[in-house]
Write a protein that holds these residues in place. Structure first.
Motif, PDB file in Angstrom:
ATOM      1  N   ARG A 123      55.109  -2.008  71.583  1.00 36.06           N
ATOM      2  CA  ARG A 123      54.826  -3.013  72.614  1.00 36.06           C
ATOM      3  C   ARG A 123      56.065  -3.310  73.439  1.00 36.06           C
ATOM      4  O   ARG A 123      55.967  -3.619  74.599  1.00 36.06           O
ATOM      5  CB  ARG A 123      54.363  -4.324  71.974  1.00 36.06           C
ATOM      6  N   GLY A 124      57.222  -3.286  72.759  1.00 38.50           N
ATOM      7  CA  GLY A 124      58.471  -3.706  73.394  1.00 38.50           C
ATOM      8  C   GLY A 124      59.038  -2.700  74.264  1.00 38.50           C
ATOM      9  O   GLY A 124      59.488  -2.666  75.296  1.00 38.50           O
ATOM     10  N   ASP A 128      53.083  -5.542  56.830  1.00 45.31           N
ATOM     11  CA  ASP A 128      54.271  -5.904  57.601  1.00 45.31           C
ATOM     12  C   ASP A 128      54.844  -4.697  58.338  1.00 45.31           C
ATOM     13  O   ASP A 128      55.264  -4.806  59.490  1.00 45.31           O
ATOM     14  CB  ASP A 128      55.344  -6.511  56.696  1.00 45.31           C
ATOM     15  N   ASP A 183      52.793  -3.977  61.342  1.00 48.02           N
ATOM     16  CA  ASP A 183      53.096  -4.929  62.408  1.00 48.02           C
ATOM     17  C   ASP A 183      54.412  -4.571  63.105  1.00 48.02           C
ATOM     18  O   ASP A 183      54.522  -4.692  64.327  1.00 48.02           O
ATOM     19  CB  ASP A 183      53.182  -6.356  61.853  1.00 48.02           C
ATOM     20  N   ASP A 184      55.394  -4.116  62.322  1.00 41.90           N
ATOM     21  CA  ASP A 184      56.671  -3.715  62.906  1.00 41.90           C
ATOM     22  C   ASP A 184      56.502  -2.519  63.842  1.00 41.90           C
ATOM     23  O   ASP A 184      57.112  -2.460  64.915  1.00 41.90           O
ATOM     24  CB  ASP A 184      57.686  -3.363  61.816  1.00 41.90           C
ATOM     25  N   LYS A 228      53.742  -1.699  65.477  1.00 38.86           N
ATOM     26  CA  LYS A 228      53.065  -2.187  66.683  1.00 38.86           C
ATOM     27  C   LYS A 228      54.057  -2.879  67.615  1.00 38.86           C
ATOM     28  O   LYS A 228      54.027  -2.689  68.824  1.00 38.86           O
ATOM     29  CB  LYS A 228      51.936  -3.151  66.320  1.00 38.86           C
ATOM     30  N   ASP A 229      54.935  -3.698  67.036  1.00 35.46           N
ATOM     31  CA  ASP A 229      55.917  -4.421  67.845  1.00 35.46           C
ATOM     32  C   ASP A 229      56.871  -3.452  68.550  1.00 35.46           C
ATOM     33  O   ASP A 229      57.277  -3.678  69.680  1.00 35.46           O
ATOM     34  CB  ASP A 229      56.714  -5.390  66.986  1.00 35.46           C
ATOM     35  N   THR A 230      57.218  -2.358  67.884  1.00 32.83           N
ATOM     36  CA  THR A 230      58.116  -1.362  68.454  1.00 32.83           C
ATOM     37  C   THR A 230      57.503  -0.741  69.702  1.00 32.83           C
ATOM     38  O   THR A 230      58.171  -0.551  70.715  1.00 32.83           O
ATOM     39  CB  THR A 230      58.432  -0.266  67.413  1.00 32.83           C
TER      40      THR A 230
END
Length: 64
Positions: free
Chosen positions: A63-64, A53, A56-57, A59-61
């Motif tokens: 990407r955004g 998790d 994933d967090d 990666k999301d950081t």
């Protein structure tokens, strides 16, 4: 971590605690050890899911 995984890991940990308690109360070392093992397995799975998790967090950081 999916809800199913959380529930499964929590159930496995609870079963392990129960086995450990019954084993301790009845002087059944095998059952007590099995309870310890069940808890360790559940905790390891939970830790792995938390790492996943966190990845994933991250990666999301980025990407955004």
């Amino acid at each position: 971590m999916g809800l199913d995984d959380k529930i499964s890991n929590a159930a496995k940990e609870g079963i392990g605690k129960a086995k450990e308690g019954v084993g301790d109360a009845t002087d059944n070392e095998r059952l007590e050890a099995e309870g310890h093992k069940d808890q360790a397995v559940a905790n390891a799975k939970q830790a792995g899911e938390h790492v996943k998790d966190a990845g994933d967090d991250v990666k999301d950081t980025f990407r955004g």
